[in-house]
Scaffold this active site. Structure first.
Site, PDB file in Angstrom:
ATOM      1  N   ASN A  14       9.058   5.871   2.310  1.00 32.93           N
ATOM      2  CA  ASN A  14       9.546   4.524   2.599  1.00 32.93           C
ATOM      3  C   ASN A  14       9.706   4.271   4.090  1.00 32.93           C
ATOM      4  O   ASN A  14      10.365   3.309   4.490  1.00 32.93           O
ATOM      5  CB  ASN A  14      10.884   4.282   1.895  1.00 32.93           C
ATOM      6  CG  ASN A  14      10.715   4.074   0.403  1.00 32.93           C
ATOM      7  OD1 ASN A  14       9.609   3.842  -0.078  1.00 32.93           O
ATOM      8  ND2 ASN A  14      11.806   4.169  -0.333  1.00 32.93           N
ATOM      9  N   VAL A  30      -0.924  -6.673  -1.601  1.00 32.07           N
ATOM     10  CA  VAL A  30      -0.593  -6.887  -0.196  1.00 32.07           C
ATOM     11  C   VAL A  30      -1.885  -7.048   0.583  1.00 32.07           C
ATOM     12  O   VAL A  30      -2.818  -6.267   0.407  1.00 32.07           O
ATOM     13  CB  VAL A  30       0.223  -5.715   0.386  1.00 32.07           C
ATOM     14  CG1 VAL A  30       0.625  -6.001   1.823  1.00 32.07           C
ATOM     15  CG2 VAL A  30       1.455  -5.447  -0.452  1.00 32.07           C
ATOM     16  N   GLY A  35      -3.158  -3.087  -0.212  1.00 31.91           N
ATOM     17  CA  GLY A  35      -2.361  -2.435  -1.240  1.00 31.91           C
ATOM     18  C   GLY A  35      -2.306  -3.271  -2.504  1.00 31.91           C
ATOM     19  O   GLY A  35      -2.483  -4.492  -2.463  1.00 31.91           O
ATOM     20  N   LYS A  36      -2.087  -2.608  -3.634  1.00 31.85           N
ATOM     21  CA  LYS A  36      -1.955  -3.293  -4.915  1.00 31.85           C
ATOM     22  C   LYS A  36      -0.883  -2.594  -5.736  1.00 31.85           C
ATOM     23  O   LYS A  36      -0.650  -1.395  -5.598  1.00 31.85           O
ATOM     24  CB  LYS A  36      -3.284  -3.309  -5.687  1.00 31.85           C
ATOM     25  CG  LYS A  36      -4.401  -4.038  -4.961  1.00 31.85           C
ATOM     26  CD  LYS A  36      -5.686  -4.077  -5.767  1.00 31.85           C
ATOM     27  CE  LYS A  36      -5.664  -5.179  -6.789  1.00 31.85           C
ATOM     28  NZ  LYS A  36      -6.989  -5.335  -7.454  1.00 31.85           N
ATOM     29  N   GLY A  37      -0.225  -3.364  -6.596  1.00 30.28           N
ATOM     30  CA  GLY A  37       0.790  -2.820  -7.466  1.00 30.28           C
ATOM     31  C   GLY A  37       0.860  -3.617  -8.753  1.00 30.28           C
ATOM     32  O   GLY A  37       0.062  -4.526  -8.983  1.00 30.28           O
ATOM     33  N   SER A  38       1.838  -3.291  -9.584  1.00 22.99           N
ATOM     34  CA  SER A  38       1.929  -3.923 -10.890  1.00 22.99           C
ATOM     35  C   SER A  38       2.304  -5.392 -10.798  1.00 22.99           C
ATOM     36  O   SER A  38       1.989  -6.169 -11.697  1.00 22.99           O
ATOM     37  CB  SER A  38       2.966  -3.180 -11.747  1.00 22.99           C
ATOM     38  OG  SER A  38       4.236  -3.192 -11.105  1.00 22.99           O
ATOM     39  N   PHE A  39       2.976  -5.792  -9.700  1.00 22.65           N
ATOM     40  CA  PHE A  39       3.408  -7.180  -9.577  1.00 22.65           C
ATOM     41  C   PHE A  39       2.424  -8.045  -8.796  1.00 22.65           C
ATOM     42  O   PHE A  39       2.479  -9.260  -8.863  1.00 22.65           O
ATOM     43  CB  PHE A  39       4.771  -7.261  -8.875  1.00 22.65           C
ATOM     44  CG  PHE A  39       5.898  -6.686  -9.675  1.00 22.65           C
ATOM     45  CD1 PHE A  39       5.731  -6.347 -11.008  1.00 22.65           C
ATOM     46  CD2 PHE A  39       7.136  -6.480  -9.095  1.00 22.65           C
ATOM     47  CE1 PHE A  39       6.773  -5.816 -11.751  1.00 22.65           C
ATOM     48  CE2 PHE A  39       8.190  -5.953  -9.832  1.00 22.65           C
ATOM     49  CZ  PHE A  39       8.002  -5.619 -11.160  1.00 22.65           C
ATOM     50  N   GLY A  40       1.548  -7.453  -8.021  1.00 20.85           N
ATOM     51  CA  GLY A  40       0.650  -8.230  -7.178  1.00 20.85           C
ATOM     52  C   GLY A  40      -0.045  -7.345  -6.175  1.00 20.85           C
ATOM     53  O   GLY A  40      -0.357  -6.193  -6.454  1.00 20.85           O
ATOM     54  N   LYS A  78       2.573 -10.187   1.180  1.00 20.40           N
ATOM     55  CA  LYS A  78       2.832  -9.567  -0.116  1.00 20.40           C
ATOM     56  C   LYS A  78       2.933 -10.664  -1.173  1.00 20.40           C
ATOM     57  O   LYS A  78       3.765 -11.571  -1.052  1.00 20.40           O
ATOM     58  CB  LYS A  78       4.135  -8.764  -0.038  1.00 20.40           C
ATOM     59  CG  LYS A  78       4.501  -7.970  -1.288  1.00 20.40           C
ATOM     60  CD  LYS A  78       5.760  -7.158  -0.990  1.00 20.40           C
ATOM     61  CE  LYS A  78       6.207  -6.322  -2.171  1.00 20.40           C
ATOM     62  NZ  LYS A  78       7.400  -5.526  -1.863  1.00 20.40           N
ATOM     63  N   ASP A  84      17.426   4.692  -1.131  1.00 14.06           N
ATOM     64  CA  ASP A  84      16.118   5.317  -1.406  1.00 14.06           C
ATOM     65  C   ASP A  84      15.431   5.784  -0.129  1.00 14.06           C
ATOM     66  O   ASP A  84      14.223   5.623   0.034  1.00 14.06           O
ATOM     67  CB  ASP A  84      15.223   4.340  -2.163  1.00 14.06           C
ATOM     68  CG  ASP A  84      14.104   5.057  -2.923  1.00 14.06           C
ATOM     69  OD1 ASP A  84      14.249   6.268  -3.192  1.00 14.06           O
ATOM     70  OD2 ASP A  84      13.096   4.416  -3.247  1.00 14.06           O
ATOM     71  N   THR A  93      15.302   8.994  -5.508  1.00 17.08           N
ATOM     72  CA  THR A  93      14.194   9.939  -5.627  1.00 17.08           C
ATOM     73  C   THR A  93      14.781  11.320  -5.890  1.00 17.08           C
ATOM     74  O   THR A  93      15.734  11.722  -5.212  1.00 17.08           O
ATOM     75  CB  THR A  93      13.345   9.938  -4.337  1.00 17.08           C
ATOM     76  OG1 THR A  93      12.788   8.635  -4.169  1.00 17.08           O
ATOM     77  CG2 THR A  93      12.231  10.963  -4.399  1.00 17.08           C
ATOM     78  N   ASP A 122      10.626  -1.179   2.040  1.00 18.66           N
ATOM     79  CA  ASP A 122      10.893  -1.080   0.602  1.00 18.66           C
ATOM     80  C   ASP A 122      12.378  -1.109   0.281  1.00 18.66           C
ATOM     81  O   ASP A 122      13.051  -0.087   0.254  1.00 18.66           O
ATOM     82  CB  ASP A 122      10.258   0.181   0.014  1.00 18.66           C
ATOM     83  CG  ASP A 122      10.013   0.012  -1.482  1.00 18.66           C
ATOM     84  OD1 ASP A 122      10.768  -0.748  -2.112  1.00 18.66           O
ATOM     85  OD2 ASP A 122       9.075   0.620  -2.006  1.00 18.66           O
ATOM     86  N   LYS A 125      13.521   8.122   2.175  1.00 15.96           N
ATOM     87  CA  LYS A 125      12.592   9.238   2.011  1.00 15.96           C
ATOM     88  C   LYS A 125      11.372   8.957   2.878  1.00 15.96           C
ATOM     89  O   LYS A 125      11.159   7.817   3.322  1.00 15.96           O
ATOM     90  CB  LYS A 125      12.176   9.381   0.543  1.00 15.96           C
ATOM     91  CG  LYS A 125      11.537   8.131  -0.049  1.00 15.96           C
ATOM     92  CD  LYS A 125      11.194   8.339  -1.509  1.00 15.96           C
ATOM     93  CE  LYS A 125      10.636   7.059  -2.126  1.00 15.96           C
ATOM     94  NZ  LYS A 125      10.288   7.243  -3.542  1.00 15.96           N
TER      95      LYS A 125
END
Length: 735
Positions: free
Chosen positions: A542, A428, A421-426, A443, A537, A575, A555, A539
């Site tokens: 998550n 996984v 996985g990838k995101g704006s902060f780094g 992470k 959150d 959400t 999360d 849902k």
């Protein structure tokens, strides 16, 4: 959290604050006679999109939402003609709020501020019985022979360590069910045993049985003497497949091992596994305090009588009632050969639950030495009451614990396997810890990105919650450490996929499957509330499924600390489909919003869509505030309907918001909560996961990427670095 063929979430957006508006009285109406057609249109359809809820701007909606109020009447909805497609469901909304920020606010780095203004989304990601077959805890005084006295035990805050389990051999194994006396299948298995001597022994046993027993069924005690533990599959390049396998779980980490040779009745294992001991709590009701061994067998479907599939379906890992026709049943003499065979899954032979307290030792110790432990199966249905506690065989173990003196870890302690996985902060990565060979999810977060987006408080709060929480249905934090440029979180590797993806694929879940998931989530939320943490959150995006099919809540970027039962906060987050009315009204809200989201999730599992869903966000918010709660015909008069009415009360003062009261509701009348917490129930669905290394449920765009801890050249001042001073965690202490 991880990307499961959709988006990846690493945190929340920039905090903003807003004023609370005047409080208003809320209420909900429940109407089962008229059910909106948005559920009818998707009741039996499979969701078309693998994408989670999308980000949309609602700048123009903010004032409109603030002008809305709760409709106290039970009238009809304003409209039921909106076209809805599941692929259009929005997941995340960021509000560039019209509300003013509080200039006097100061942030405690371990507690999120009381207000912000972002609606975030996913970005990744029954019978009563004893809970344990052992009476005492190893590591405390025990009557089990061969176990050392532990009168020298210290407090539970002793050093973390390494738990090593050696598995030697199993014997006297019997099945909890009878099997079909299918001579052709049994003969084929015998001649394909991976060991020639074992194969000859099985053929001789089959010959003797044929002379003495020509019955339609074979009892479980006899069947194991006719089955090999491992076979070589013909025409598959000599693929070796184990019929017998053992799952070993400790501290919410699961390992799967297979025997080397033998029959199911008696097998040689000779396997060694190790676990990192990082548990935070001494609560004996929590699964991570037990060493759990579950013995399974993969039986050919033709050997399982239909009567056993029906009577003992709870013993199989993948038994699901036909949701389209829940009244359909299988009889032992069914002649409908045109119907596809039921995917019954693997059979649970027996379980060993061994309480351990290894952290009470400050020196290396052997907790058990070549001891036989009995497998027990409490889930068997039968006419004989004794069958509920029948011993199903035994296995020999040695258990050792070694305290570790190393105070913190580094990236050098792990081998990087795959990017998941990838995101704006780094990103996984799937990693393996070098000393224990345990598989984890690592992470990585760039400090510079966290600071620039003002996410230090949220990031530290998430780590704090993960370090404190101890619940079998929450993704546990194993370790955390840092470098000058990055933060690292080491979490259990959960590879069964997001619940959202499974719900998309199947459209909706059966009543029993929904009840199982909601019950596990209920205990997760209860444990968070016990720590005065509000989740906010909940849902499907998550929620992950583990290797066995249990829930794993992840999360925690929107959680808030120090929220007692009566405390209120004004944070506008969550959400859209799951927002509680009081949150939309900006009146301030309590932990009760978590129970609203639990009700919304149950409704979505059962029907395929949230109760007030609309493709237009503005219309959906109006429905949440003003429309009565409606139900499809199949929910009318059910315990599920009654629970949903009580959880989805628009007036939070009228809402069922106490965990124990929810547990006591008739919807959960068949749940033994101790048994649930100990994971003694087999999940109704087992994800299609080959093994614990399997990453097939993650996006190939990530898994095909070369895993590496990229070098960054970020410079952070000493004052900024001090904000991360409480980050490091090794399972026991924070440095």
């Amino acid at each position: 959290m991880f990307k499961f063929k959709n988006k990846l979430k690493f945190g929340t957006s920039t905090e903003k604050q807003h004023h609370s508006s005047d409080s208003q009285n809320d209420s909900t109406g429940a109407n089962s006679s008229t059910y909106e057609d948005h559920n009818d249109t998707t009741e039996s359809s499979i969701r078309e999109s693998n994408n989670s809820r999308k980000t949309v701007s609602i700048d123009n909606l903010t004032d409109e939402v603030n002008k809305l109020s709760v409709d106290n009447s039970n009238g009809r909805p304003n409209s039921s003609q909106h076209s809805r497609k599941s692929s259009e469901r929005s997941t995340k909304q960021e509000i560039n709020s019209h509300h003013q920020q509080n200039n006097g606010n100061t942030n405690n780095i371990l507690q999120p501020p009381s207000t912000d203004s972002n609606i975030t989304s996913n970005s990744s990601q029954y019978n009563n019985s004893p809970a344990s077959s052992q009476a005492t805890s190893l590591g405390q005084a025990s009557s089990v022979s061969g176990i050392e006295d532990v009168s020298n035990s210290t407090s539970n805050s002793s050093s973390p360590g390494l738990l090593t389990v050696k598995i030697y051999g199993s014997q006297n194994i019997q099945l909890p069910i009878k099997i079909n006396n299918n001579k052709q299948i049994l003969h084929a298995l015998a001649i394909n045993s991976n060991n020639e001597n074992i194969g000859q022994q099985l053929l001789k046993n089959l010959e003797n049985v044929a002379k003495e027993n020509d019955a339609e069924y074979l009892p479980g005690a006899l069947a194991t003497k006719l089955l090999p533990s491992i076979i070589t599959i013909p025409n598959a390049e000599n693929l070796v497949k184990s019929l017998l396998y053992l799952t070993i779980e400790f501290d919410n980490n699961v390992l799967v091992i297979e025997p080397q040779k033998g029959t199911v009745y008696q097998s040689t294992w000779n396997q060694v596994v190790s676990f990192d001991v990082t548990n935070k709590s001494s609560n004996s009701n929590i699964e991570s305090q037990f060493l759990n061994l579950n013995l399974f067998i993969r039986l050919p479907n033709m050997l399982i009588p239909d009567s056993e599939k029906l009577r003992n379906n709870q013993l199989f890992t993948n038994y699901q009632q036909d949701s389209a026709n829940p009244n359909r049943s299988m009889s032992s003499n069914s002649s409908n050969t045109s119907a596809s065979p039921v995917n019954i899954g693997d059979l649970l032979i027996g379980t060993i639950k061994l309480p351990l307290n290894p952290k009470s030792h400050t020196q290396q110790v052997r907790l058990m030495h070549h001891e036989y432990l009995n497998f027990t199966n409490y889930n068997v249905n039968g006419n004989n009451k004794d069958s509920h506690s029948k011993e199903m065989g035994e296995i020999m173990l040695t258990i050792e614990f070694k305290p570790l003196s190393k105070k913190h870890l580094s990236i050098e302690d792990f081998d990087l396997l795959k990017v998941i996985g990838k995101g704006s902060f780094g990103k996984v990565m799937q990693v393996v810890k070098k000393d224990t060979k345990q598989i984890y999810a690592l992470k990585t977060l760039r400090k510079q990105h966290i600071v620039s987006r003002m996410e230090v408080t949220h990031t530290l709060a998430e780590r704090t919650v993960l370090a404190r929480i101890n619940n079998p249905f929450i993704v546990p934090l194993k370790f955390s450490f840092q470098s000058p440029e990055k933060l690292y979180l080491v979490l259990s590797f959960i590879n069964g996929g997001e619940l959202f993806w499974h719900l998309q694929r199947e459209g909706k879940f059966s009543m029993d499957r929904s009840r199982f998931y909601i019950a596990e989530l209920l205990t997760a939320l209860e444990s968070l509330h016990d720590l005065n943490v509000i989740y906010r959150d909940l849902k499907p995006e998550n929620i992950l499924l583990d290797y066995q099919g249990h829930i794993a809540l992840c999360d925690f970027g929107l959680c808030k600390l120090n929220m007692s039962n009566e405390d209120k906060t004004n944070t506008f987050c969550g959400t859209p489909e799951y927002l509680a009315p009081e949150l939309l009204l900006n009146q301030g809200y309590t932990r009760s919003v978590d129970w609203w989201t639990l009700g919304t999730l149950l409704y979505e599992m059962l029907t395929g869509l949230p109760p007030f869903y609309d493709s237009d966000s503005s219309t959906m918010y109006k429905k949440i505030l003003q429309n009565p709660l409606r139900f499809p015909p199949f929910l009318e008069g059910t315990d599920a309907q009654d629970l949903l009415i009580k959880l989805l009360q628009k007036d939070p003062s009228q809402r069922l918001d106490d965990a124990q009261e929810i547990k006591n509701h008739s919807f959960f009348k068949d749940i033994d909560w101790n048994k649930l917490l100990n994971k003694s129930y087999l999940p109704p669905f087992k994800p299609n996961v080959e093994n614990l290394l399997d990453t097939s449920n993650f996006d190939q765009d990530f898994t095909n990427e070369k895993p590496q801890d990229s070098v960054v050249d970020d410079f952070l001042t000493e004052s900024v670095q001090k904000q991360f001073g409480g980050w490091t965690y090794n399972g026991d202490n924070m440095l």
